[in-house]
Design a protein around this motif. Structure first.
Motif, short mmCIF file in Angstrom:
data_model
loop_
_atom_site.label_atom_id
_atom_site.label_comp_id
_atom_site.label_asym_id
_atom_site.label_seq_id
_atom_site.Cartn_x
_atom_site.Cartn_y
_atom_site.Cartn_z
N MET A 290 -14.06 -2.84 3.45
CA MET A 290 -15.16 -2.78 2.49
C MET A 290 -15.70 -4.17 2.18
O MET A 290 -16.92 -4.35 2.03
N LEU A 291 -14.82 -5.17 2.12
CA LEU A 291 -15.28 -6.54 1.91
C LEU A 291 -16.06 -7.03 3.12
O LEU A 291 -17.06 -7.75 2.99
N GLN A 292 -15.62 -6.63 4.31
CA GLN A 292 -16.35 -7.01 5.52
C GLN A 292 -17.75 -6.40 5.52
O GLN A 292 -18.73 -7.07 5.85
N LEU A 293 -17.87 -5.14 5.12
CA LEU A 293 -19.17 -4.49 5.04
C LEU A 293 -20.05 -5.15 3.98
O LEU A 293 -21.27 -5.28 4.17
N ALA A 294 -19.43 -5.56 2.87
CA ALA A 294 -20.19 -6.26 1.82
C ALA A 294 -20.73 -7.59 2.34
O ALA A 294 -21.88 -7.97 2.06
N ALA A 295 -19.92 -8.30 3.13
CA ALA A 295 -20.36 -9.57 3.70
C ALA A 295 -21.49 -9.35 4.70
O ALA A 295 -22.46 -10.12 4.75
N GLU A 296 -21.39 -8.30 5.50
CA GLU A 296 -22.45 -7.99 6.46
C GLU A 296 -23.75 -7.64 5.77
O GLU A 296 -24.84 -8.06 6.20
N MET A 297 -23.68 -6.88 4.68
CA MET A 297 -24.89 -6.53 3.94
C MET A 297 -25.50 -7.75 3.27
O MET A 297 -26.73 -7.91 3.25
N GLN A 298 -24.66 -8.64 2.72
CA GLN A 298 -25.15 -9.87 2.12
C GLN A 298 -25.86 -10.73 3.17
O GLN A 298 -26.92 -11.30 2.91
N ASP A 299 -25.28 -10.80 4.36
CA ASP A 299 -25.89 -11.59 5.44
C ASP A 299 -27.19 -10.96 5.90
O ASP A 299 -28.15 -11.67 6.23
N SER A 300 -27.25 -9.63 5.89
CA SER A 300 -28.47 -8.94 6.32
C SER A 300 -29.60 -9.11 5.31
O SER A 300 -30.75 -9.31 5.69
N GLU A 301 -29.27 -9.06 4.02
CA GLU A 301 -30.30 -9.12 2.98
C GLU A 301 -30.73 -10.56 2.67
O GLU A 301 -31.92 -10.83 2.55
N CYS A 302 -29.75 -11.47 2.54
CA CYS A 302 -30.07 -12.83 2.09
C CYS A 302 -29.86 -13.88 3.17
O CYS A 302 -30.38 -14.99 3.05
N GLY A 303 -29.07 -13.58 4.19
CA GLY A 303 -28.83 -14.54 5.25
C GLY A 303 -27.79 -15.59 4.92
O GLY A 303 -27.45 -16.41 5.76
N ASP A 304 -27.27 -15.61 3.70
CA ASP A 304 -26.29 -16.62 3.28
C ASP A 304 -25.53 -16.07 2.08
O ASP A 304 -25.84 -14.98 1.58
N GLY A 305 -24.54 -16.81 1.62
CA GLY A 305 -23.77 -16.38 0.45
C GLY A 305 -22.67 -15.41 0.77
O GLY A 305 -22.11 -14.78 -0.15
N THR A 306 -22.31 -15.27 2.04
CA THR A 306 -21.26 -14.31 2.41
C THR A 306 -19.89 -14.78 1.94
O THR A 306 -19.06 -13.97 1.53
N ASN A 307 -19.64 -16.09 1.99
CA ASN A 307 -18.34 -16.61 1.54
C ASN A 307 -18.17 -16.38 0.05
O ASN A 307 -17.09 -16.02 -0.42
N LEU A 308 -19.24 -16.59 -0.70
CA LEU A 308 -19.20 -16.33 -2.14
C LEU A 308 -18.89 -14.87 -2.42
O LEU A 308 -18.10 -14.53 -3.31
N ALA B 138 -15.01 -11.45 -4.66
CA ALA B 138 -14.36 -10.13 -4.68
C ALA B 138 -12.84 -10.27 -4.68
O ALA B 138 -12.14 -9.55 -5.41
N GLY B 139 -12.33 -11.21 -3.90
CA GLY B 139 -10.88 -11.44 -3.89
C GLY B 139 -10.37 -11.93 -5.23
O GLY B 139 -9.29 -11.52 -5.68
N GLN B 140 -11.14 -12.82 -5.89
CA GLN B 140 -10.74 -13.31 -7.21
C GLN B 140 -10.76 -12.19 -8.25
O GLN B 140 -9.87 -12.10 -9.10
N LEU B 141 -11.79 -11.34 -8.19
CA LEU B 141 -11.86 -10.21 -9.13
C LEU B 141 -10.64 -9.29 -8.96
O LEU B 141 -10.07 -8.82 -9.95
N LEU B 142 -10.27 -9.03 -7.72
CA LEU B 142 -9.13 -8.14 -7.48
C LEU B 142 -7.82 -8.80 -7.92
O LEU B 142 -6.90 -8.11 -8.37
N THR B 143 -7.73 -10.12 -7.80
CA THR B 143 -6.55 -10.83 -8.30
C THR B 143 -6.43 -10.67 -9.81
O THR B 143 -5.33 -10.40 -10.33
N ARG B 144 -7.55 -10.81 -10.50
CA ARG B 144 -7.54 -10.61 -11.95
C ARG B 144 -7.29 -9.15 -12.31
O ARG B 144 -6.66 -8.85 -13.33
N THR B 145 -7.78 -8.25 -11.46
CA THR B 145 -7.55 -6.82 -11.70
C THR B 145 -6.07 -6.49 -11.63
O THR B 145 -5.55 -5.67 -12.42
N GLU B 146 -5.38 -7.12 -10.70
CA GLU B 146 -3.93 -6.89 -10.58
C GLU B 146 -3.20 -7.28 -11.86
O GLU B 146 -2.30 -6.57 -12.33
#
Length: 479
Positions: A87-105, A110-118
């Protein structure tokens, strides 16, 4: 009852599934495993964030070696299998498709949010309460973001090379720190070259092409208004044409073969000569009719026979062969021509125009330049950035940096508002969201505060990747 239909009710779910299956349930069994998978993917790419981010060496399933810090490329080549990480990979692909950048962010946040969620799940908060808190924090974030705008680029600024270069610099700097002084002005000139003077500024990434030529260094890169074909001319005598009238053929320029097999009986040498002369006469008529229409350059998407080349040389026509149908389509867009599927003279509407078609040697490689100079005053249909570098992996990384710069200009044409970079915006949003969490009375405040802490990862990661003390830096920024 048949043995295969027997069900051992005492065995529960295990009795219904085949041997070797795995079952996970509960927070520790399912939720935490999904969080761990997403955190691992986030950890991989977070060290590549920023101008001092580390390159990753990825060997894909074809044993191709890729060296890059671009998150979209890394995630795409990793071939992720875990559903949550997918799901994170698909989110990165959609970000790259829509904006062309910001995939690492996208992936790192998302990883930081899930760490806090834990941590929140360990505290005893329910999933619905965490989701509701994250939604409220997200809504508040979009309310606060417009208040942090530091500059707005108007439509006139998009047509200014210096203004556009200043906007593109941080984008390219995040990928290629040492090459920004060379690449940023090239991307700016390439984008401005495709803008129409009598309409609202709009840039399409499809109109900015990249030609990669190995050899030399990045400082030797350049940009032209037009297109670069990475092959020379098929004709030998004609290698340069000014004010060229271009005819593009999607088919080959040769004598067509019959569908049915036939036998030609020749009794003497005269029959053989007459047979060849018929074919020569027909090809002569075709090339002569094309030349009579005013065509000076022929581009073929198929094979060109020796006989056709002979008559092109005779009538002073330059010929270029392009094997790729995609390159042929881009060339049609660059010269405003229509690709023909019939062999014959084109109509005036089907012919294209180019100010200069020239065969040139760049870095030991013969290329053909289709340059638009006079007609480019109102915006050329296509611009090409010629990249030079010593290795293929560096060329590919430079191409990705140019692509990010072009997408930044595309987004700038839609919305000219700019916010501070280098983690400043994320840190300010984190501080304001923490103050907002203090005003919320319910359990949502814990999720909102965790969302705010997750925003701190941008300055923290940038500090870690550049060798700074991340703890002291984040503390000083939040003071």
């Amino acid at each position: 009852m048949a043995k295969s239909m027997a069900l051992n009710s005492a065995a529960g779910l295990s009795g219904m599934l085949k041997d070797g299956h795995k079952q996970y349930s509960g927070i520790d069994g399912a939720t935490m495993r999904n969080i761990d998978a997403a955190k691992h993917l986030s950890t991989i790419v977070s060290s590549s964030l920023g101008p001092h981010g580390m390159n990753k060496l990825v060997v894909n399933h074809l044993d191709r070696i890729i060296v890059t810090s671009d998150c979209a490329t890394i995630v795409r080549e990793l071939e992720v299998q875990h559903p949550a990480a997918k799901m994170l990979q698909l989110a990165a692909e959609m970000q790259d498709s829509e904006c062309g950048d910001g995939t690492n962010l996208t992936v790192s946040f998302a990883g930081q949010l899930l760490t806090r969620t834990e941590e929140l799940l360990r505290m005893g908060l329910h999933t619905s309460e965490i989701i509701e808190g994250y939604k409220r924090a997200s809504t508040k974030l979009f309310e606060l973001l417009p208040t942090l705008v530091c500059q707005k680029v108007e439509h006139a600024g998009v047509r200014d090379v210096e203004e556009l270069t200043r906007v593109i610099r941080p984008v390219i700097m995040a990928k290629q720190l040492g090459c920004v002084d060379v690449l940023a002005p090239l991307v700016a000139r390439a984008c401005i070259g495709t803008l129409k003077s009598n309409s609202r500024p709009s840039v399409s990434p499809e109109t900015i092409r990249v030609a990669k030529i190995m050899g030399g260094d990045v400082s030797m890169s350049s940009v032209i208004s037009g297109m670069v074909v990475l092959s020379g001319a098929a004709t030998l005598n004609k290698t340069s044409v000014e004010d060229a009238v271009v005819a593009v053929f999607g088919c080959g320029i040769e004598a067509s073969a019959t569908e049915a097999k036939g036998t030609v009986l020749m009794k003497n040498a005269e029959d053989l000569q007459n047979y060849n002369k018929t074919e020569e006469t027909k090809m002569d008529e075709i090339i002569k009719s094309i030349a009579s229409a005013g065509v000076t350059v022929i581009v073929s998407g198929g094979s060109v026979s020796e006989m056709a080349l002979h008559f092109m040389e005779q009538y002073g026509i330059m010929c270029i062969k392009i094997a790729s149908k995609w390159e042929l389509r881009r060339l049609c867009s660059a010269v405003n021509a229509t690709a023909l599927v019939r062999l014959g003279p084109p109509t005036p509407e089907e012919m294209g125009f180019c100010d200069l078609v020239k065969v040139q040697e760049i870095g030991g490689r013969i290329v053909t330049l289709f340059t638009q100079t006079k007609s480019a005053s109102d915006g050329c249909r296509l611009s090409t950035v010629i990249l030079r570098a010593s290795t293929s992996s560096l060329l590919a990384d430079l191409e990705r940096a140019v692509d990010d710069g072009v997408h930044a200009v595309k987004n700038l044409c839609k919305d000219g508002r700019l916010v501070p970079g280098a983690g400043a915006t994320e840190m300010e949003l984190s501080l304001r969201l923490k103050r907002f969490a203090d005003t919320c009375p319910g359990l949502d405040q814990y999720a909102i505060r965790s969302f705010a802490k997750a925003m701190e990862f941008v300055p923290k990661t940038l500090a870690e990747n550049s060798g700074q003390d991340a703890t002291d830096l984040v503390t000083a920024l939040g003071a």
